[in-house]
Design a protein around this motif. Structure first.
Motif, PDB file in Angstrom:
ATOM      1  N   VAL A   1     -34.355  25.947  29.658  1.00  0.00           N
ATOM      2  CA  VAL A   1     -34.686  24.989  30.715  1.00  0.00           C
ATOM      3  C   VAL A   1     -34.721  25.677  32.075  1.00  0.00           C
ATOM      4  CG1 VAL A   1     -33.742  23.018  29.449  1.00  0.00           C
ATOM      5  CG2 VAL A   1     -32.266  24.293  31.016  1.00  0.00           C
ATOM      6  N   ASP A   2     -35.452  25.044  32.984  1.00  0.00           N
ATOM      7  CA  ASP A   2     -35.568  25.540  34.350  1.00  0.00           C
ATOM      8  C   ASP A   2     -34.537  24.846  35.240  1.00  0.00           C
ATOM      9  OD1 ASP A   2     -37.802  26.868  33.380  1.00  0.00           O
ATOM     10  OD2 ASP A   2     -39.229  25.437  34.219  1.00  0.00           O
ATOM     11  N   MET A   3     -34.115  25.533  36.277  1.00  0.00           N
ATOM     12  CA  MET A   3     -33.162  25.010  37.244  1.00  0.00           C
ATOM     13  C   MET A   3     -33.855  24.888  38.601  1.00  0.00           C
ATOM     14  SD  MET A   3     -29.841  24.223  37.543  1.00  0.00           S
ATOM     15  CE  MET A   3     -29.109  25.095  36.162  1.00  0.00           C
ATOM     16  N   ILE A   4     -33.733  23.687  39.209  1.00  0.00           N
ATOM     17  CA  ILE A   4     -34.298  23.472  40.541  1.00  0.00           C
ATOM     18  C   ILE A   4     -33.212  23.776  41.567  1.00  0.00           C
ATOM     19  CG2 ILE A   4     -35.457  21.847  42.073  1.00  0.00           C
ATOM     20  CD1 ILE A   4     -36.095  20.125  39.702  1.00  0.00           C
ATOM     21  N   VAL A   5     -33.575  24.473  42.637  1.00  0.00           N
ATOM     22  CA  VAL A   5     -32.623  24.809  43.691  1.00  0.00           C
ATOM     23  C   VAL A   5     -33.069  24.157  45.001  1.00  0.00           C
ATOM     24  CG1 VAL A   5     -31.505  26.657  44.992  1.00  0.00           C
ATOM     25  CG2 VAL A   5     -32.152  27.034  42.595  1.00  0.00           C
ATOM     26  N   PHE A   6     -32.170  23.316  45.537  1.00  0.00           N
ATOM     27  CA  PHE A   6     -32.351  22.696  46.851  1.00  0.00           C
ATOM     28  C   PHE A   6     -31.298  23.295  47.776  1.00  0.00           C
ATOM     29  CE2 PHE A   6     -33.722  19.542  43.772  1.00  0.00           C
ATOM     30  CZ  PHE A   6     -34.860  18.985  44.331  1.00  0.00           C
ATOM     31  N   ALA A   7     -31.561  23.342  49.077  1.00  0.00           N
ATOM     32  CA  ALA A   7     -30.562  23.878  50.005  1.00  0.00           C
ATOM     33  C   ALA A   7     -30.750  23.338  51.411  1.00  0.00           C
ATOM     34  CB  ALA A   7     -30.618  25.404  50.024  1.00  0.00           C
ATOM     35  N   LYS A   8     -29.670  23.448  52.177  1.00  0.00           N
ATOM     36  CA  LYS A   8     -29.685  23.292  53.632  1.00  0.00           C
ATOM     37  C   LYS A   8     -28.997  24.524  54.186  1.00  0.00           C
ATOM     38  CE  LYS A   8     -29.592  18.299  54.457  1.00  0.00           C
ATOM     39  NZ  LYS A   8     -28.855  17.213  55.124  1.00  0.00           N
ATOM     40  N   VAL A   9     -29.493  25.006  55.330  1.00  0.00           N
ATOM     41  CA  VAL A   9     -28.895  26.185  55.939  1.00  0.00           C
ATOM     42  C   VAL A   9     -28.549  25.913  57.400  1.00  0.00           C
ATOM     43  CG1 VAL A   9     -29.998  27.846  54.377  1.00  0.00           C
ATOM     44  CG2 VAL A   9     -31.156  27.161  56.494  1.00  0.00           C
TER      45      VAL A   9
ATOM     46  N   GLU B   1     -33.097  15.156  47.411  1.00  0.00           N
ATOM     47  CA  GLU B   1     -34.192  14.812  48.322  1.00  0.00           C
ATOM     48  C   GLU B   1     -33.758  13.747  49.327  1.00  0.00           C
ATOM     49  OE1 GLU B   1     -37.300  13.723  45.604  1.00  0.00           O
ATOM     50  OE2 GLU B   1     -37.630  15.798  44.985  1.00  0.00           O
ATOM     51  N   ARG B   2     -33.075  12.686  48.847  1.00  0.00           N
ATOM     52  CA  ARG B   2     -32.624  11.619  49.750  1.00  0.00           C
ATOM     53  C   ARG B   2     -31.636  12.142  50.789  1.00  0.00           C
ATOM     54  NH1 ARG B   2     -32.689   8.424  45.043  1.00  0.00           N
ATOM     55  NH2 ARG B   2     -30.475   8.764  44.713  1.00  0.00           N
ATOM     56  N   ALA B   3     -30.850  13.143  50.399  1.00  0.00           N
ATOM     57  CA  ALA B   3     -29.858  13.713  51.320  1.00  0.00           C
ATOM     58  C   ALA B   3     -30.479  14.750  52.260  1.00  0.00           C
ATOM     59  CB  ALA B   3     -28.697  14.327  50.535  1.00  0.00           C
ATOM     60  N   GLY B   4     -31.779  14.972  52.149  1.00  0.00           N
ATOM     61  CA  GLY B   4     -32.470  15.849  53.086  1.00  0.00           C
ATOM     62  C   GLY B   4     -32.465  17.320  52.737  1.00  0.00           C
ATOM     63  N   TYR B   5     -32.216  17.663  51.472  1.00  0.00           N
ATOM     64  CA  TYR B   5     -32.198  19.068  51.062  1.00  0.00           C
ATOM     65  C   TYR B   5     -33.616  19.545  50.766  1.00  0.00           C
ATOM     66  CZ  TYR B   5     -27.181  19.260  51.127  1.00  0.00           C
ATOM     67  OH  TYR B   5     -25.882  19.267  51.561  1.00  0.00           O
ATOM     68  N   THR B   6     -33.879  20.794  51.108  1.00  0.00           N
ATOM     69  CA  THR B   6     -35.197  21.392  50.930  1.00  0.00           C
ATOM     70  C   THR B   6     -35.291  22.042  49.556  1.00  0.00           C
ATOM     71  OG1 THR B   6     -35.341  21.855  53.296  1.00  0.00           O
ATOM     72  CG2 THR B   6     -36.789  23.138  51.849  1.00  0.00           C
ATOM     73  N   LEU B   7     -36.363  21.756  48.843  1.00  0.00           N
ATOM     74  CA  LEU B   7     -36.617  22.427  47.570  1.00  0.00           C
ATOM     75  C   LEU B   7     -36.987  23.873  47.869  1.00  0.00           C
ATOM     76  CD1 LEU B   7     -37.076  22.490  44.498  1.00  0.00           C
ATOM     77  CD2 LEU B   7     -39.409  21.691  44.948  1.00  0.00           C
ATOM     78  N   GLU B   8     -36.162  24.801  47.398  1.00  0.00           N
ATOM     79  CA  GLU B   8     -36.421  26.226  47.660  1.00  0.00           C
ATOM     80  C   GLU B   8     -37.166  26.889  46.521  1.00  0.00           C
ATOM     81  OE1 GLU B   8     -32.710  28.146  48.676  1.00  0.00           O
ATOM     82  OE2 GLU B   8     -33.154  27.804  50.789  1.00  0.00           O
ATOM     83  N   GLY B   9     -36.969  26.385  45.320  1.00  0.00           N
ATOM     84  CA  GLY B   9     -37.652  27.022  44.203  1.00  0.00           C
ATOM     85  C   GLY B   9     -37.128  26.571  42.863  1.00  0.00           C
TER      86      GLY B   9
END
Length: 196
Positions: free
Chosen positions: A182-190, A160-168
């Motif tokens: 367990v669940d895995m959170i995926v953040f991304a930048k495109v 989040e601090r690095a500006g990545y978007t939570l995709e799902g």
């Protein structure tokens, strides 16, 4: 099916090291195993819930084997482990890198861990930003991901601090060391909307 015009990744030339404000970030080298082992030993309790390699403390030789294999993977471009080192002291701070590489679409996952004595200094966020710039400049990244266990709040905060978007959230995609799903959170930048 492969694209006949696609370049073989082993033919790509790019730097083995670069610097951020406080760190030198570089490819593993023969002999780095001892320092990495010391950092794992120091940090095992904090790493164990999230990093399978910390489940049992490796020997120095086992850590050196990991480093040497990582060096070879860096050279053949199949995985790009990067060591985080303090610019002033050359102390081994932790590991990061670009993993789960898809060279056809230029997609990379940024992973990271930091030794306990250096946590809370913002070094991981700094490393992520530096590695992101490296991937954009030298690897023509189209997509950068950060994935973490949904319970790993500190890792998610870095994204989040690095500006990545939570995709799902990928539900029940992994089992932890106790066998719990367990669940895995995926953040991304495109490329395009989030970087050039």
């Amino acid at each position: 099916m492969t694209d006949k015009g696609a370049i073989n990744p082993i033919m790509l030339d790019f730097p083995e090291s670069f610097q951020t404000e406080r760190m030198t970030i570089r490819a593993p080298r023969w002999g780095d195993g001892k320092e990495m082992n010391e950092a794992i030993r120091e940090s095992a309790e904090q790493l164990r819930p999230w990093m399978p390699f910390a489940e049992s403390i490796p020997s120095i030789e086992e850590s050196e084997i990991v480093v040497r294999k990582a060096r070879l993977k860096f050279m053949d471009r199949s995985d790009l482990m990067l060591h985080l080192r303090d610019q002033a002291s050359d102390e081994f701070i932790g590991c990061s890198g670009l993993h789960r590489i898809d060279w056809n679409v230029r997609c990379f996952e940024i992973g990271y861990w930091v030794r306990t004595s250096r946590s809370g200094e913002g070094l991981v966020t700094e490393a992520v930003r530096g590695i992101e710039q490296f991937a954009i400049m030298y690897l023509q990244a189209n997509r950068l991901e950060i994935r973490c266990d949904s319970r790993n709040v500190r890792s998610a905060k870095v994204a989040e601090r690095a500006g990545y978007t939570l995709e799902g959230i990928l539900r029940k995609v992994n089992q932890d060391r106790t066998g719990e799903w367990v669940d895995m959170i995926v953040f991304a930048k495109v490329k395009g909307s989030e970087f050039q």
